[in-house]
Design an enzyme around this catalytic site. Sequence first.
Site, PDB file in Angstrom:
ATOM      1  N   LYS A  57       0.809  -1.221   0.000  1.00 50.05           N
ATOM      2  CA  LYS A  57       0.000   0.000   0.000  1.00 50.05           C
ATOM      3  C   LYS A  57       0.842   1.271   0.000  1.00 50.05           C
ATOM      4  O   LYS A  57       0.405   2.317  -0.458  1.00 50.05           O
ATOM      5  CB  LYS A  57      -0.905   0.013   1.232  1.00 50.05           C
ATOM      6  N   SER A  82      -9.521   0.323   7.007  1.00 44.52           N
ATOM      7  CA  SER A  82      -9.501  -0.509   8.213  1.00 44.52           C
ATOM      8  C   SER A  82      -8.102  -1.072   8.386  1.00 44.52           C
ATOM      9  O   SER A  82      -7.847  -1.844   9.288  1.00 44.52           O
ATOM     10  CB  SER A  82     -10.504  -1.652   8.079  1.00 44.52           C
TER      11      SER A  82
END
Lengths: 321, 321
Positions: A57, A82
Amino acid sequence: MRKKLVLPTLNDIEETAKRIKPYCHITPVLTSEILNNLCNCTLFFKCENFQKSGAFKFRGAINALLNLSGISTEIPVITHSSGNHGGALAKAAKLLGRKCIVVMPENAPKVKIEAVKYYGASIVFCKPTLQSREDTTNKIIKEKGALLIHPFNDFNIICGQGTSAFEFLKIHPELEIIIAPVGGGGLLSGTSIAAKSLTPGIIVYGAEPREADDAYRSLNAGKIIPSENPSTIADGLLTSLGELTFAAISQHVNDIITVKEETIIQAMKLVFQYLKIVIEPSSAVALAIILENTGKFKGATIGIILSGGNVELAGLPFLNP
Amino acid sequence: MRKKLVLPTLNDIEETAKRIKPYCHITPVLTSEILNNLCNCTLFFKCENFQKSGAFKFRGAINALLNLSGISTEIPVITHSSGNHGGALAKAAKLLGRKCIVVMPENAPKVKIEAVKYYGASIVFCKPTLQSREDTTNKIIKEKGALLIHPFNDFNIICGQGTSAFEFLKIHPELEIIIAPVGGGGLLSGTSIAAKSLTPGIIVYGAEPREADDAYRSLNAGKIIPSENPSTIADGLLTSLGELTFAAISQHVNDIITVKEETIIQAMKLVFQYLKIVIEPSSAVALAIILENTGKFKGATIGIILSGGNVELAGLPFLNP
């Protein structure tokens, strides 16, 4: 900044790879003879668990922020996550001296909440529903003028995520198949664009938990069918495709293959045991589809992207049946 | 073959590195910003847990066997090992088509017994005492004419183990300190010879569990003082120094630093959490000495050799207090 439904090209991913290079690790590729023997194929594992912030990410997050270079760092960025995108964006923002707000559901994994805190971002908790997440995010955008960096449905994010497969295939052009897990689809979109352009004959599979199989159903239906209350141990793969990732995956991915929870856990244990690395459950889904379909993959040379390693050690699923 | 009390030189280690290169991995070096911040120093980790057979031991084992190239492969090699040397020798023998016998105590870790079996060596179990180990080994040597490959007190083994530090310092010549764990002393001997010759000003520490502190006591006494019933979670560090490793360590190592069991467990957890890799307890002892002596190491650039990753996942000590 975001170009709606214009998909990245190989050239965009190549430019991104150059742009983010000073900030990212070139992650190592590992192999295991024992796993090759067990699966009857030749496996190469691209280890994004060693990427900064512990997941792929970071590639997308730093790229998205580098594309804001003309905009005052006083204007905060915001995202809802999340998990790993929140930590990655927080770390990227810290590196570039930009304020960052992360909207997280109250029930997000503790290890991921701590990462966001560690990197110095502000956390705003919401209820664990899509509605609450969107309402909370929109309210802050309105109040503070914050810029939304979407976790996956974003041109620059997809470009960043595609740099992992780009690095991978530059070193291993012999791969016949490449597999990435699919949640919101940012990684699989970037992977498939990079792979199909660099190696035209390559087969690209998305690996998805059967208990959160929106990508599988969406591709079969030819339209986005969001998951309803998905429940899987692969906590990074709960989200559903967005319009941009749906378009990229429809165009470039050969198939989505789904797997059972118990196979995900089995694959996770094998990676700990034989690759000697720590991965989170979402990373294990790609190996799991091979374990469930050994006939299909027999003899092939396969690249697997291990997406991340942010896992609560006290709750390792193969130790806590 | 073995030259008694003639210690290897840098040249021997360099020749060994060339000899074993086609058979070994060049293991990666990992870093973690979080661990650097936590320890107030700059740490580089040489990951022998990724070496073939899951430990640095393969370097010495393959070197010892390559040095037998003039001797018929029908003549078996034999060793005694409760752990990684057995697995490493078994794998090396399999690669070179040589028969291998490993004498193991009945109470050896299951994961290590399985490794020896997997690589196809014959296992002969003995009682978990030095006497039984030696009697059993000598009996087989007499009966079968097997060649003993000692786990650490052996010129060629030390040369092989030294190739890890050799690779490490070629890539990171800026290291001011290098730390390796010490059990029988093969790794620390090879490390100290390579390091002091390549980087004359470097400081070399041996890291040892306080509950198996024979190297610490031996160096202080100026003679070998074997451990009596050592009991540590670091199951790879139970053995005592031999005459060759005692000589090498006396000559080249600056100091042996001992640590408490709880710090070893703490260090092991930190490596899992922040380096995202699987190591066995013996590997964690080097980081543990930094955790217990943060003042001493403040600001330094330190290389740590992580010795191996063969650990029973169901028994991870930081999860089973």
